[in-house]
Each structure stands twice: as C-alpha cells, then as structure tokens.
Design a protein around this motif. Structure first.
Motif, PDB file in Angstrom:
ATOM      1  N   ASP A 120       6.958   4.011   3.678  1.00  0.00           N
ATOM      2  CA  ASP A 120       5.863   3.065   3.524  1.00  0.00           C
ATOM      3  C   ASP A 120       5.838   2.087   4.697  1.00  0.00           C
ATOM      4  O   ASP A 120       4.773   1.719   5.207  1.00  0.00           O
ATOM      5  CB  ASP A 120       6.048   2.319   2.187  1.00  0.00           C
ATOM      6  N   LEU A 121       7.028   1.711   5.142  1.00  0.00           N
ATOM      7  CA  LEU A 121       7.155   0.788   6.275  1.00  0.00           C
ATOM      8  C   LEU A 121       6.681   1.472   7.562  1.00  0.00           C
ATOM      9  O   LEU A 121       6.046   0.847   8.412  1.00  0.00           O
ATOM     10  CB  LEU A 121       8.632   0.399   6.384  1.00  0.00           C
ATOM     11  N   PHE A 122       7.022   2.731   7.694  1.00  0.00           N
ATOM     12  CA  PHE A 122       6.661   3.501   8.893  1.00  0.00           C
ATOM     13  C   PHE A 122       5.892   4.752   8.472  1.00  0.00           C
ATOM     14  O   PHE A 122       6.457   5.858   8.432  1.00  0.00           O
ATOM     15  CB  PHE A 122       7.931   3.918   9.648  1.00  0.00           C
ATOM     16  N   PRO A 123       4.595   4.606   8.172  1.00  0.00           N
ATOM     17  CA  PRO A 123       3.831   5.752   7.653  1.00  0.00           C
ATOM     18  C   PRO A 123       3.836   6.961   8.584  1.00  0.00           C
ATOM     19  O   PRO A 123       3.745   8.098   8.125  1.00  0.00           O
ATOM     20  CB  PRO A 123       2.417   5.189   7.501  1.00  0.00           C
ATOM     21  N   VAL A 146      15.461   2.416  13.015  1.00  0.00           N
ATOM     22  CA  VAL A 146      15.435   1.208  12.175  1.00  0.00           C
ATOM     23  C   VAL A 146      15.504   1.608  10.701  1.00  0.00           C
ATOM     24  O   VAL A 146      16.252   1.002   9.914  1.00  0.00           O
ATOM     25  CB  VAL A 146      14.160   0.376  12.463  1.00  0.00           C
ATOM     26  N   GLY A 147      14.761   2.649  10.342  1.00  0.00           N
ATOM     27  CA  GLY A 147      14.789   3.118   8.955  1.00  0.00           C
ATOM     28  C   GLY A 147      16.179   3.567   8.547  1.00  0.00           C
ATOM     29  O   GLY A 147      16.662   3.239   7.460  1.00  0.00           O
ATOM     30  N   ARG A 148      16.829   4.276   9.432  1.00  0.00           N
ATOM     31  CA  ARG A 148      18.180   4.752   9.128  1.00  0.00           C
ATOM     32  C   ARG A 148      19.135   3.575   8.927  1.00  0.00           C
ATOM     33  O   ARG A 148      19.966   3.570   8.025  1.00  0.00           O
ATOM     34  CB  ARG A 148      18.688   5.650  10.253  1.00  0.00           C
ATOM     35  N   ALA A 149      18.994   2.560   9.777  1.00  0.00           N
ATOM     36  CA  ALA A 149      19.846   1.370   9.629  1.00  0.00           C
ATOM     37  C   ALA A 149      19.563   0.678   8.295  1.00  0.00           C
ATOM     38  O   ALA A 149      20.483   0.257   7.594  1.00  0.00           O
ATOM     39  CB  ALA A 149      19.613   0.407  10.792  1.00  0.00           C
ATOM     40  N   PHE A 150      18.283   0.583   7.933  1.00  0.00           N
ATOM     41  CA  PHE A 150      17.936  -0.046   6.646  1.00  0.00           C
ATOM     42  C   PHE A 150      18.560   0.717   5.481  1.00  0.00           C
ATOM     43  O   PHE A 150      18.966   0.116   4.475  1.00  0.00           O
ATOM     44  CB  PHE A 150      16.409  -0.105   6.468  1.00  0.00           C
ATOM     45  N   MET A 151      18.629   2.032   5.596  1.00  0.00           N
ATOM     46  CA  MET A 151      19.143   2.853   4.489  1.00  0.00           C
ATOM     47  C   MET A 151      20.597   2.516   4.141  1.00  0.00           C
ATOM     48  O   MET A 151      21.061   2.841   3.055  1.00  0.00           O
ATOM     49  CB  MET A 151      19.020   4.347   4.821  1.00  0.00           C
ATOM     50  N   PRO A 168       2.784  -0.623  24.787  1.00  0.00           N
ATOM     51  CA  PRO A 168       2.689  -1.939  24.143  1.00  0.00           C
ATOM     52  C   PRO A 168       2.210  -1.889  22.690  1.00  0.00           C
ATOM     53  O   PRO A 168       2.751  -2.600  21.836  1.00  0.00           O
ATOM     54  CB  PRO A 168       1.693  -2.694  25.027  1.00  0.00           C
ATOM     55  N   SER A 169       1.240  -1.034  22.399  1.00  0.00           N
ATOM     56  CA  SER A 169       0.733  -1.003  21.022  1.00  0.00           C
ATOM     57  C   SER A 169       1.782  -0.429  20.066  1.00  0.00           C
ATOM     58  O   SER A 169       1.901  -0.873  18.922  1.00  0.00           O
ATOM     59  CB  SER A 169      -0.554  -0.189  20.946  1.00  0.00           C
ATOM     60  N   THR A 170       2.557   0.535  20.549  1.00  0.00           N
ATOM     61  CA  THR A 170       3.629   1.102  19.721  1.00  0.00           C
ATOM     62  C   THR A 170       4.728   0.075  19.498  1.00  0.00           C
ATOM     63  O   THR A 170       5.227  -0.089  18.379  1.00  0.00           O
ATOM     64  CB  THR A 170       4.222   2.355  20.408  1.00  0.00           C
ATOM     65  N   ALA A 171       5.083  -0.626  20.559  1.00  0.00           N
ATOM     66  CA  ALA A 171       6.123  -1.656  20.430  1.00  0.00           C
ATOM     67  C   ALA A 171       5.683  -2.707  19.417  1.00  0.00           C
ATOM     68  O   ALA A 171       6.486  -3.167  18.592  1.00  0.00           O
ATOM     69  CB  ALA A 171       6.393  -2.301  21.790  1.00  0.00           C
ATOM     70  N   LYS A 172       4.407  -3.059  19.448  1.00  0.00           N
ATOM     71  CA  LYS A 172       3.902  -4.054  18.497  1.00  0.00           C
ATOM     72  C   LYS A 172       3.999  -3.524  17.071  1.00  0.00           C
ATOM     73  O   LYS A 172       4.417  -4.245  16.156  1.00  0.00           O
ATOM     74  CB  LYS A 172       2.459  -4.421  18.843  1.00  0.00           C
ATOM     75  N   ALA A 177       6.569  -3.917  11.778  1.00  0.00           N
ATOM     76  CA  ALA A 177       7.313  -3.344  10.644  1.00  0.00           C
ATOM     77  C   ALA A 177       8.659  -4.043  10.475  1.00  0.00           C
ATOM     78  O   ALA A 177       9.097  -4.300   9.346  1.00  0.00           O
ATOM     79  CB  ALA A 177       7.507  -1.849  10.861  1.00  0.00           C
ATOM     80  N   ILE A 178       9.303  -4.364  11.576  1.00  0.00           N
ATOM     81  CA  ILE A 178      10.606  -5.043  11.484  1.00  0.00           C
ATOM     82  C   ILE A 178      10.424  -6.436  10.869  1.00  0.00           C
ATOM     83  O   ILE A 178      11.233  -6.883  10.060  1.00  0.00           O
ATOM     84  CB  ILE A 178      11.282  -5.132  12.870  1.00  0.00           C
ATOM     85  N   ARG A 179       9.324  -7.096  11.230  1.00  0.00           N
ATOM     86  CA  ARG A 179       9.044  -8.415  10.654  1.00  0.00           C
ATOM     87  C   ARG A 179       8.831  -8.300   9.147  1.00  0.00           C
ATOM     88  O   ARG A 179       9.327  -9.094   8.359  1.00  0.00           O
ATOM     89  CB  ARG A 179       7.822  -9.029  11.331  1.00  0.00           C
ATOM     90  N   ARG A 180       8.082  -7.278   8.752  1.00  0.00           N
ATOM     91  CA  ARG A 180       7.862  -7.061   7.318  1.00  0.00           C
ATOM     92  C   ARG A 180       9.191  -6.767   6.610  1.00  0.00           C
ATOM     93  O   ARG A 180       9.460  -7.302   5.533  1.00  0.00           O
ATOM     94  CB  ARG A 180       6.882  -5.889   7.130  1.00  0.00           C
ATOM     95  N   LEU A 181      10.006  -5.946   7.242  1.00  0.00           N
ATOM     96  CA  LEU A 181      11.319  -5.616   6.665  1.00  0.00           C
ATOM     97  C   LEU A 181      12.151  -6.880   6.475  1.00  0.00           C
ATOM     98  O   LEU A 181      12.796  -7.073   5.448  1.00  0.00           O
ATOM     99  CB  LEU A 181      12.048  -4.638   7.599  1.00  0.00           C
TER     100      LEU A 181
END
Ligand code: ATP
Length: 236
Positions: A120-123, A146-151, A168-172, A177-181
């Motif tokens: 959901d965080l990274f569709p 990042v998802g693996r680390a969250f797990m 740049p758009s991908t980095a954003k 997503a990291i901010r939401r996490l």
C-alpha cells in the motif's frame, strides 16, 4: 526520550581515520539528517551505528551501550540499516525480499498484514510482487529496500542516500512514502542524504559533517535559512 545517542564517535579504515568525533542524537520517533560533502563520513557514521565498522567513542541505543556489537546484534535490537546501493537480494522476488526482512520476528502472524502495508505504501511494488529484485528499476529497488527494512519492525531506520541515482520525481515519491511511514509507524529515522532539499522534507533536525566532525547542527528551518547551507546544498 532519546533513542540513539552518539558521543565523539571515531572510526578508521586501516590507518585512515575518517570519523574524528561525531555526536548526534535521535529522539524516539524523531527523524534526523546527516548532510555533508562526499567523503565527509556520513556513510561511515551509519556503519558505526549498525556495527559494520569498528568505532570509538560512545554509542547508546535505548539506554544501552551498543558500540562493538555487530550487525546481527544491532538488527536484533531493532536497528534496520538500508545501505547505499540498497542491498536488496537481487535473486529473490519482491515478496521473498519482504519476507526475508521479517526473518527475526516472533510475531509471524502479523507478517502478511505488514506485507500488505508495504504494498500500500509502495503501490508500484504490488505489480512487481513476483518479479526478481534484479528486474526492478532503481526506484523500485529503493522502495523494496525500505519495505524490507520496515518488515523487521525496527525502532530505528538508518537510511543511506535513498535518492541516489533516481529521477527527481521518483526520489520525491520515495521520500513521500518514507514520510508517511514515519507518521504511521513512529519508527525513528537517521538519514544520510546528498539532496538536502529532500532531506528537509523529512527530518526535524540535521547535522552537517565536515571531514569526520560535526560542523553545524540545527533544526531543518534553521539550517535552511543559513547562507552557507543554501550555497553548499540547496543550489543557491
Ligand atoms: P559519500 O557520499 O561519498 O559516500 P560519505 O560522507 O558517506 O561520502 P564515507 O563513505 O563515510 O563518506 O567515507 C569517508 C571517507 O572514508 C572517504 O574518504 C572514503 O574514501 C573513505 N572510505 C570509505 N569506505 C572505505 C573503505 N572501505 N576503505 C577505505 N576507505 C574508505
């Protein structure tokens, strides 16, 4: 309360000392940035914390001295390190990478819901769930890292150059997503980032390293207002 505290941390590669006394602290649930030029010692600071390089000085996590513990021990205590270059297991699928992230957890029953949360965080990862990590784009690999680390359900995430090599758009997207996490999980974060503009969208405070020492420390707002930071890191 302080979750992580570094006092006068030193580290060397062979005869070359690269950290000459780095101090910083990360509050529980806080997000702190490490900025600085190439070679300033940002990556080495993260490695000293997770136990990938030997360090001097004092490193305390959750009230205990962790200096000298190796990566397995620091991971077991709740520190997840997403290294520069991402460190996904390229031969495994997206789903397998997420499962591997959870391998130390005792609460096995909660793992499927956390995998769903990552997707959901990274569709974008949802569409690639059965793909080998090696087949992912750079941005997708960063999301997976990042998802693996969250797990692992860590208490502290060490994140090294999450925007490196991304459009740049991908980095954003990755930082959004990291901010939401951060908001939803309360995981504390210590991030190394060359792109200070992006870092300041996430962190509350930051320290600037110069040749292995703290040169400046302040809140994001204070640092953004400083001419020397603007010139060196914010493109004017
Ligand atoms: P960068 O953005 O370039 O990664 P950094 O601030 O993260 O910079 P570090 O990677 O911590 O810097 O490196 C600090 C210094 O240590 C640099 O001079 C680098 O060349 C040196 N260094 C890093 N890794 C090693 C290593 N494995 N062996 C020897 N020297 C190293």
């Amino acid at each position: 309360m302080t979750l992580l505290e570094l006092e006068e941390v030193t580290a060397s590669y062979g005869p070359v000392q690269v950290l000459e006394g780095v101090s910083l602290s990360v509050p529980e649930g806080g997000a702190v940035g490490i900025l600085g030029a190439n070679g300033a010692g940002k990556t080495t600071t993260l490695r000293a914390i997770s136990g990938m390089v030997r360090a001097g000085g004092r490193i305390r996590f959750d009230g205990r001295d962790i200096r000298g513990l190796g990566p397995d021990r620091t991971a077991a205590l709740g520190i997840a390190h997403v290294p520069e270059g991402r460190g996904t297991l390229t031969q495994l699928t997206v789903r397998e990478n997420l499962r591997v992230g959870a391998y130390l957890r005792k609460d096995r029953k909660a793992i499927p819901a956390d995998i769903d949360y990552c997707l959901d965080l990274f569709p974008q990862l949802k569409e690639r769930i059965g793909s080998q990590a090696s087949a992912l784009s750079g941005g997708e690999q960063q999301m997976l890292a990042v998802g693996r680390a969250f797990m692992a359900r860590p208490r502290l995430l060490l994140l090294d150059e999450a925007s490196l090599g991304l459009a740049p758009s991908t980095a954003k997207n990755v930082y959004d997503a990291i901010r939401r996490l951060r908001v939803e999980s309360g995981i504390a974060m210590l991030i190394v980032e060359q792109n200070a503009n992006l870092a300041f969208t996430l962190v509350d405070t930051a320290t600037v390293l110069e040749t292995g020492r703290n040169a400046l420390t302040g809140t994001s707002a204070e640092l953004k207002g400083m001419d020397e930071i603007r010139r060196a890191y914010l493109g004017g």
